[in-house]
Design a protein around this motif. Structure first.
Motif, short mmCIF file in Angstrom:
data_model
loop_
_atom_site.label_atom_id
_atom_site.label_comp_id
_atom_site.label_asym_id
_atom_site.label_seq_id
_atom_site.Cartn_x
_atom_site.Cartn_y
_atom_site.Cartn_z
N ASN A 78 0.99 -1.03 0.15
CA ASN A 78 -0.17 0.05 -0.34
C ASN A 78 1.36 1.46 0.22
O ASN A 78 2.27 0.83 -0.09
CB ASN A 78 -0.76 -0.53 0.96
CG ASN A 78 0.30 0.10 2.58
OD1 ASN A 78 1.50 0.52 2.36
ND2 ASN A 78 -0.94 -0.70 3.89
N ARG A 79 0.73 2.24 -0.19
CA ARG A 79 1.10 3.51 -0.07
C ARG A 79 1.56 4.11 0.95
O ARG A 79 2.70 5.03 0.99
CB ARG A 79 0.25 4.93 -0.41
CG ARG A 79 0.40 6.10 -0.87
CD ARG A 79 -0.40 7.12 -1.38
NE ARG A 79 0.14 8.77 -1.28
CZ ARG A 79 1.17 8.96 -1.53
NH1 ARG A 79 1.69 8.25 -2.73
NH2 ARG A 79 1.44 10.52 -1.65
N SER A 80 0.84 3.80 1.91
CA SER A 80 1.84 4.12 3.74
C SER A 80 3.20 3.46 3.62
O SER A 80 3.67 3.73 4.01
CB SER A 80 0.97 3.26 4.64
OG SER A 80 -0.23 4.11 4.29
N ARG A 81 3.28 2.23 3.40
CA ARG A 81 4.29 1.49 3.23
C ARG A 81 5.40 2.26 1.95
O ARG A 81 6.57 1.78 2.28
CB ARG A 81 4.42 0.13 2.42
CG ARG A 81 5.24 -1.06 2.53
CD ARG A 81 6.29 -1.01 4.32
NE ARG A 81 4.72 -1.67 4.85
CZ ARG A 81 4.55 -2.76 5.44
NH1 ARG A 81 5.21 -4.02 4.47
NH2 ARG A 81 3.73 -3.93 6.07
N SER A 136 10.85 7.00 1.96
CA SER A 136 10.84 8.00 3.52
C SER A 136 12.84 7.28 4.10
O SER A 136 13.61 8.34 4.05
CB SER A 136 10.39 8.06 4.77
OG SER A 136 9.45 9.01 4.34
N MET A 137 12.63 6.35 4.53
CA MET A 137 13.63 5.65 5.10
C MET A 137 15.28 5.93 4.44
O MET A 137 16.09 5.68 4.36
CB MET A 137 13.62 3.48 5.51
CG MET A 137 12.87 4.37 6.16
SD MET A 137 12.83 5.30 7.99
CE MET A 137 14.33 3.90 8.26
N VAL A 138 14.63 5.17 2.53
CA VAL A 138 15.89 5.82 2.33
C VAL A 138 16.40 6.69 1.33
O VAL A 138 17.55 6.81 1.64
CB VAL A 138 15.78 4.57 0.35
CG1 VAL A 138 16.31 5.22 -0.51
CG2 VAL A 138 15.03 3.59 0.22
N ALA A 166 6.13 13.98 -1.70
CA ALA A 166 5.21 12.27 -1.89
C ALA A 166 4.58 12.44 -1.30
O ALA A 166 3.49 11.52 -1.44
CB ALA A 166 7.02 11.70 -1.05
N PHE A 167 4.02 13.07 -0.27
CA PHE A 167 3.52 12.81 0.67
C PHE A 167 1.53 13.61 0.66
O PHE A 167 0.61 12.66 0.54
CB PHE A 167 3.15 13.60 1.85
CG PHE A 167 1.76 13.86 3.33
CD1 PHE A 167 1.39 12.34 3.81
CD2 PHE A 167 1.65 14.56 3.43
CE1 PHE A 167 0.93 12.31 4.97
CE2 PHE A 167 0.15 14.41 4.03
CZ PHE A 167 0.40 13.22 4.93
N ILE A 168 2.06 14.58 -0.53
CA ILE A 168 0.57 14.70 -1.09
C ILE A 168 0.51 14.92 -2.92
O ILE A 168 -1.49 14.82 -2.72
CB ILE A 168 1.20 16.19 -0.61
CG1 ILE A 168 1.89 17.04 -1.80
CG2 ILE A 168 0.72 16.84 1.01
CD1 ILE A 168 1.85 18.63 -1.49
N ASP A 169 1.47 14.08 -2.96
CA ASP A 169 1.16 14.03 -4.76
C ASP A 169 1.07 11.96 -4.66
O ASP A 169 2.12 11.36 -4.73
CB ASP A 169 1.94 14.92 -5.33
CG ASP A 169 1.57 14.71 -7.08
OD1 ASP A 169 0.97 13.68 -7.11
OD2 ASP A 169 2.89 15.11 -7.82
#
Length: 339
Positions: free
Chosen positions: A2-5, A11-13, A331-334
């Motif tokens: 899913n998108r959250s993952r 973000s981690m990368v 990345a969060f909003i688009d």
């Protein structure tokens, strides 16, 4: 997945790559300073110093150690947050940066706001009136401001508004006969906090010319980016579908096209930070603005390795953090961003 993952992985990368980027930049600067022409001992003692005095100075500065030892010593201090001391004054580099960085941030933030306001206004006006005189002027403005040499534009603006018209100070950050407001180092903020109207007025008067010059020069990036992206967005299928449903042009422009066209402009804003620093160097030198870019120029001329290394590490950290933050926001909003 899913998108959250996806967002977490992305973000981690990005967060894991940031320290690697800073390490590469620090290493490159360290090596570049050592192979560049010039010797800091000559800058301190002069060319006429005898060999014994030169050797004593090299030992005092740690320049007699093998290069690999100097590098690991530099990295060890950097990891512990120690940027070293100036070779000339023995003043901690951290204190030098703490005194000059607020001036550069104040100049850069105001210049970026001016650049965004002018650039977005010019770009939007051009799209609203395509192929007209306004659009032509906007395109010429974008190309001209992007190509204009900063030092030349700064000198012209100084000559016109400070020398000929006498409206504003020719340079500096605060009148020499007055005591600047004490506190954070951000004169406008400190003046407002202390309720000192005279200091606020003096700070703004000295800030207008350098910030406006830098803002106008950078505004072309915003105007061209918005012009291209907004024009492309208006030609997409969903905009055509909105028109076919009878939605008013103004509603399509402001509610549908503009928000999507502004996302690439937000990315440009992050990339502009690097241009902001490069332009700020010439602006600070021309306007005698006591910021971090002016300190960097002086340190390079004096071969003061620790100051140059410390300033570039701090600037690089700011650029990486700002760009990382903007990338994560986009990345969060688009939802169209792929990882």
């Amino acid at each position: 997945m899913n998108r959250s993952r996806y967002l977490i992985n992305y973000s981690m990368v990005r967060l894991s790559l940031a320290p690697v980027m800073l390490w590469l930049i620090s290493t490159f600067v360290f090596l570049l300073l050592r192979i560049a022409p010039g010797d800091p001992v000559d800058a301190i003692l002069g060319n006429r110093a005898d060999d014994n005095a030169r050797e004593i100075m090299r030992e005092k500065l740690g320049l007699n150690m093998p290069l690999i030892n100097q590098y690991f010593h530099f990295l060890n201090r950097l990891i512990h947050g120690d940027l070293g001391e100036s070779l000339n004054t023995q003043e901690p580099v951290r204190e030098i940066i703490a005194k000059t960085l607020p001036a550069s941030i104040e100049l850069g933030v105001i210049a970026l706001i001016i650049a965004a306001l002018i650039g977005i206004s010019v770009g939007f006006t051009g799209v609203a009136n395509p192929e007209g005189k306004t659009d032509l002027v906007g395109r010429l403005f974008g190309i001209g401001t992007y190509a204009l040499p900063p030092f030349w534009a700064a000198m012209l603006i100084q000559l016109l508004f400070a020398v000929i018209l006498g409206w504003l100070p020719v340079g500096g950050r605060f009148p020499p006969q007055l005591s600047p407001p004490q506190g954070s180092g951000f004169f406008i903020f400190d003046s407002i906090r202390l309720g000192d109207i005279s200091s606020l007025n003096a700070s703004i008067r000295h800030l207008i010319l350098p910030s406006s010059t830098l803002g106008i020069l950078l505004s072309g990036i915003f105007s061209r980016s918005l012009r291209v992206n907004l024009d492309k967005t208006l030609k997409t299928n969903y905009i055509e579908a909105a028109k076919s449903r009878g939605i008013k042009d103004n509603q399509i422009l402001f509610a549908h096209a503009l928000p999507n066209a502004l996302l690439p402009v937000l990315t440009i804003a992050g990339l502009t930070i690097a241009s902001l620093i490069g332009g700020a160097l010439l602006i600070e030198v021309t306007f005698s603005w006591p910021g971090i870019a002016l300190s960097l120029q002086e340190a390079i001329s004096q071969r003061d390795y620790p100051i140059v290394q410390g300033i570039i590490v701090v600037i690089s950290t700011l650029v990486v953090v700002i760009n990382l933050t903007i990338d994560l926001i986009i990345a969060f909003i688009d939802p169209r961003v792929k990882y």
